[in-house]
Design a protein around this motif. Structure first.
Motif, mmCIF file in Angstrom:
data_model
loop_
_atom_site.group_PDB
_atom_site.id
_atom_site.type_symbol
_atom_site.label_atom_id
_atom_site.label_comp_id
_atom_site.label_asym_id
_atom_site.label_seq_id
_atom_site.Cartn_x
_atom_site.Cartn_y
_atom_site.Cartn_z
ATOM 1 N N ARG A 2 -11.920 -16.443 -40.254
ATOM 2 C CA ARG A 2 -11.717 -17.702 -40.983
ATOM 3 C C ARG A 2 -12.590 -18.836 -40.451
ATOM 4 O O ARG A 2 -12.871 -19.791 -41.171
ATOM 5 C CB ARG A 2 -10.244 -18.128 -40.907
ATOM 6 C CG ARG A 2 -9.292 -17.263 -41.703
ATOM 7 C CD ARG A 2 -7.949 -17.964 -41.882
ATOM 8 N NE ARG A 2 -7.328 -18.316 -40.607
ATOM 9 C CZ ARG A 2 -6.495 -17.537 -39.942
ATOM 10 N NH1 ARG A 2 -6.197 -16.352 -40.418
ATOM 11 N NH2 ARG A 2 -5.966 -17.945 -38.803
ATOM 12 N N HIS A 3 -12.998 -18.734 -39.179
ATOM 13 C CA HIS A 3 -13.656 -19.882 -38.551
ATOM 14 C C HIS A 3 -15.055 -19.596 -38.006
ATOM 15 O O HIS A 3 -15.602 -20.433 -37.295
ATOM 16 C CB HIS A 3 -12.773 -20.419 -37.413
ATOM 17 C CG HIS A 3 -11.442 -20.929 -37.869
ATOM 18 N ND1 HIS A 3 -11.269 -22.165 -38.451
ATOM 19 C CD2 HIS A 3 -10.209 -20.349 -37.853
ATOM 20 C CE1 HIS A 3 -9.991 -22.338 -38.760
ATOM 21 N NE2 HIS A 3 -9.322 -21.252 -38.408
ATOM 22 N N TYR A 4 -15.644 -18.446 -38.343
ATOM 23 C CA TYR A 4 -16.954 -18.124 -37.772
ATOM 24 C C TYR A 4 -18.053 -19.062 -38.259
ATOM 25 O O TYR A 4 -19.118 -19.148 -37.640
ATOM 26 C CB TYR A 4 -17.338 -16.673 -38.057
ATOM 27 C CG TYR A 4 -17.652 -16.346 -39.497
ATOM 28 C CD1 TYR A 4 -18.915 -16.585 -40.043
ATOM 29 C CD2 TYR A 4 -16.695 -15.784 -40.330
ATOM 30 C CE1 TYR A 4 -19.211 -16.278 -41.361
ATOM 31 C CE2 TYR A 4 -16.977 -15.467 -41.643
ATOM 32 C CZ TYR A 4 -18.226 -15.720 -42.159
ATOM 33 O OH TYR A 4 -18.495 -15.416 -43.470
ATOM 34 N N GLN A 5 -17.821 -19.787 -39.375
ATOM 35 C CA GLN A 5 -18.824 -20.714 -39.874
ATOM 36 C C GLN A 5 -18.808 -22.041 -39.107
ATOM 37 O O GLN A 5 -19.650 -22.905 -39.347
ATOM 38 C CB GLN A 5 -18.597 -20.972 -41.367
ATOM 39 C CG GLN A 5 -18.862 -19.743 -42.229
ATOM 40 C CD GLN A 5 -18.332 -19.911 -43.638
ATOM 41 O OE1 GLN A 5 -17.211 -19.531 -43.948
ATOM 42 N NE2 GLN A 5 -19.143 -20.489 -44.512
ATOM 43 N N GLU A 6 -17.850 -22.178 -38.208
ATOM 44 C CA GLU A 6 -17.745 -23.385 -37.396
ATOM 45 C C GLU A 6 -18.237 -23.080 -35.978
ATOM 46 O O GLU A 6 -18.527 -21.941 -35.648
ATOM 47 C CB GLU A 6 -16.278 -23.839 -37.339
ATOM 48 C CG GLU A 6 -15.637 -23.982 -38.706
ATOM 49 C CD GLU A 6 -14.120 -24.062 -38.636
ATOM 50 O OE1 GLU A 6 -13.584 -24.226 -37.502
ATOM 51 O OE2 GLU A 6 -13.470 -23.930 -39.684
ATOM 52 N N GLU A 7 -18.330 -24.112 -35.155
ATOM 53 C CA GLU A 7 -18.607 -23.879 -33.744
ATOM 54 C C GLU A 7 -17.390 -23.173 -33.156
ATOM 55 O O GLU A 7 -16.268 -23.666 -33.263
ATOM 56 C CB GLU A 7 -18.857 -25.205 -33.023
ATOM 57 C CG GLU A 7 -20.202 -25.816 -33.324
ATOM 58 C CD GLU A 7 -20.489 -26.986 -32.402
ATOM 59 O OE1 GLU A 7 -19.907 -27.026 -31.293
ATOM 60 O OE2 GLU A 7 -21.267 -27.869 -32.792
ATOM 61 N N LEU A 8 -17.603 -22.029 -32.549
ATOM 62 C CA LEU A 8 -16.486 -21.224 -32.068
ATOM 63 C C LEU A 8 -16.847 -20.608 -30.728
ATOM 64 O O LEU A 8 -17.890 -19.961 -30.590
ATOM 65 C CB LEU A 8 -16.161 -20.119 -33.089
ATOM 66 C CG LEU A 8 -14.838 -19.376 -32.930
ATOM 67 C CD1 LEU A 8 -13.655 -20.329 -33.012
ATOM 68 C CD2 LEU A 8 -14.716 -18.293 -33.987
ATOM 69 N N ASP B 259 -12.094 -21.688 -27.224
ATOM 70 C CA ASP B 259 -11.310 -22.113 -28.392
ATOM 71 C C ASP B 259 -10.244 -21.084 -28.723
ATOM 72 O O ASP B 259 -9.097 -21.426 -29.034
ATOM 73 C CB ASP B 259 -12.221 -22.315 -29.603
ATOM 74 C CG ASP B 259 -13.279 -23.369 -29.377
ATOM 75 O OD1 ASP B 259 -12.969 -24.389 -28.735
ATOM 76 O OD2 ASP B 259 -14.421 -23.176 -29.823
ATOM 77 N N ARG C 162 -21.724 -13.712 -38.950
ATOM 78 C CA ARG C 162 -22.600 -14.758 -39.490
ATOM 79 C C ARG C 162 -23.819 -14.171 -40.191
ATOM 80 O O ARG C 162 -24.216 -14.641 -41.265
ATOM 81 C CB ARG C 162 -23.042 -15.680 -38.341
ATOM 82 C CG ARG C 162 -21.931 -16.582 -37.831
ATOM 83 C CD ARG C 162 -22.348 -17.367 -36.600
ATOM 84 N NE ARG C 162 -21.365 -18.392 -36.250
ATOM 85 C CZ ARG C 162 -21.406 -19.128 -35.161
ATOM 86 N NH1 ARG C 162 -22.397 -18.950 -34.284
ATOM 87 N NH2 ARG C 162 -20.474 -20.028 -34.918
ATOM 88 N N GLU D 61 -24.840 -23.088 -43.139
ATOM 89 C CA GLU D 61 -23.673 -22.578 -43.874
ATOM 90 C C GLU D 61 -22.929 -21.503 -43.098
ATOM 91 O O GLU D 61 -21.694 -21.445 -43.135
ATOM 92 C CB GLU D 61 -24.128 -22.026 -45.231
ATOM 93 C CG GLU D 61 -23.039 -21.346 -46.051
ATOM 94 C CD GLU D 61 -21.963 -22.306 -46.535
ATOM 95 O OE1 GLU D 61 -20.855 -21.833 -46.861
ATOM 96 O OE2 GLU D 61 -22.228 -23.535 -46.571
ATOM 97 N N GLY E 28 -22.912 -21.042 -39.811
ATOM 98 C CA GLY E 28 -22.401 -21.429 -38.503
ATOM 99 C C GLY E 28 -23.417 -21.688 -37.415
ATOM 100 O O GLY E 28 -23.043 -21.940 -36.260
ATOM 101 N N GLY F 258 -26.057 -24.134 -35.779
ATOM 102 C CA GLY F 258 -26.472 -25.528 -35.806
ATOM 103 C C GLY F 258 -27.973 -25.697 -35.722
ATOM 104 O O GLY F 258 -28.509 -26.752 -36.043
#
Length: 315
Positions: free
Chosen positions: A194-200, A204, A236, A257, A259, A261
């Motif tokens: 659910r969160h791999y597109q964010e900084e992880l 965390d 990703r 998109e 993940g 940066g």
């Protein structure tokens, strides 16, 4: 010498906007032990045999529906003198996620004690046969809204399976099959999806699940066979491959998109993993010759009696 099961990492249509493949196959001699990082269901229409999933073996007869989770080691056996004829459907975990819902159908992955198979008969078997045949016809066709219909049928099939197994297996008989280690990993895997597109980062996850960084790292490596970093890159890059083929987004936009940066970091990791830079990958996949191959419904699966039907490319 220790025997290590094959690790199968790809299937037809995996790197597309609809990562799903269904085929009707014949197994004369079973299929060797293997595992993979995608979901799979099978449904027997003829023949006799058995299947072992993480060393738990069950019989396979017409009407046997089996749901295999990522990373589970499984092996198929065909009874002497018989031929197993079965549907196999492979698909990404992402297809079970529902917009606006926390988990969607990802709860089906939880190791909550329910068996991974059910033996259907009568009206239940007829209904499941009809649903899977309709899905197979839809997959081979080119009707409008094909992708939406396939995903809807996939969800209906899996929901029916879960309802059938709950009816056929009393909770008291199956809850003792649950192991703490297997039960605890799936919320972590779901969270990463659910969160791999964010900084992880591992820190965390450790904070989210009240576990130490070393413990989180250990359970991910034990389950997936990969470090957290490699697992994150895999998710990703698969998303990136799908976007490169199915959209006209720029490479820089895709990097953000999925993940990354930094465009430079994305391009470097993509090249190290795929052997080409993102721009060249898009050109290769969009060439006319490759498009024809990608759209062939039976993909890499062969119906030749002498070729194992589950012939999947190894990564």
């Amino acid at each position: 010498m220790t025997y290590i099961p094959d690790y199968l990492k790809t299937y037809p249509n995996m790197n597309t906007s609809s990562p799903l493949h269904i085929s009707l196959n014949r197994l004369y001699h079973g299929f060797r032990p293997h595992r993979h990082d995608f979901l799979e269901f099978s449904y027997v229409v003829d023949g006799r045999g058995s299947e072992s999933i993480n060393d738990a073996r069950h019989q396979m007869l017409p009407g046997t529906f089996t749901f295999v989770l990522p990373y589970q080691v499984h092996e198929l056996f065909t009874e002497p003198g018989s031929t197993l004829v079965l549907y196999n459907c492979m698909f990404s975990m992402d297809l079970l996620m529902e917009p606006g819902q926390e988990d969607g159908l990802l709860g089906l992955n939880d190791q909550n004690g329910w068996p991974p198979f059910v033996q259907l008969s009568g009206e239940d078997n007829e209904r499941m046969t009809r649903l899977i045949e309709e899905m197979y016809v839809e997959y081979k066709g080119k009707e409008p809204w094909r992708r939406t219909m396939l995903q809807a049928k996939l969800k209906e099939i899996l929901i029916c399976f879960d309802r059938y197994r709950r009816k056929s297996s009393p909770v008291a008989d199956v809850t003792k099959l649950t192991s703490r280690s297997s039960a605890s990993i799936w919320p972590i895997i779901h969270y990463i999806h659910r969160h791999y597109q964010e900084e992880l980062a591992l820190s965390d996850l450790a904070s989210q699940f009240a576990l130490s960084v070393s413990r989180i790292s250990e359970v991910i490596k034990h389950t997936t066979g990969q470090t957290f970093v490699h697992f994150l890159h895999d998710l990703r890059l698969r998303h990136a491959c799908s976007l490169l083929v199915s959209t006209d987004m720029s490479v820089a936009e895709i990097a953000l998109e999925v993940g990354y940066g930094s465009y430079k970091t994305f391009s470097r990791i993509f090249r190290e993993t795929k052997g080409v830079v993102p721009k060249d990958y898009r050109k290769m996949k969009l060439s006319p010759d490759l498009l024809v191959k990608e759209e062939t419904p039976d993909g890499l699966h062969s119906k030749d009696a002498n070729v194992s039907a589950k012939r999947i490319e190894k990564g």
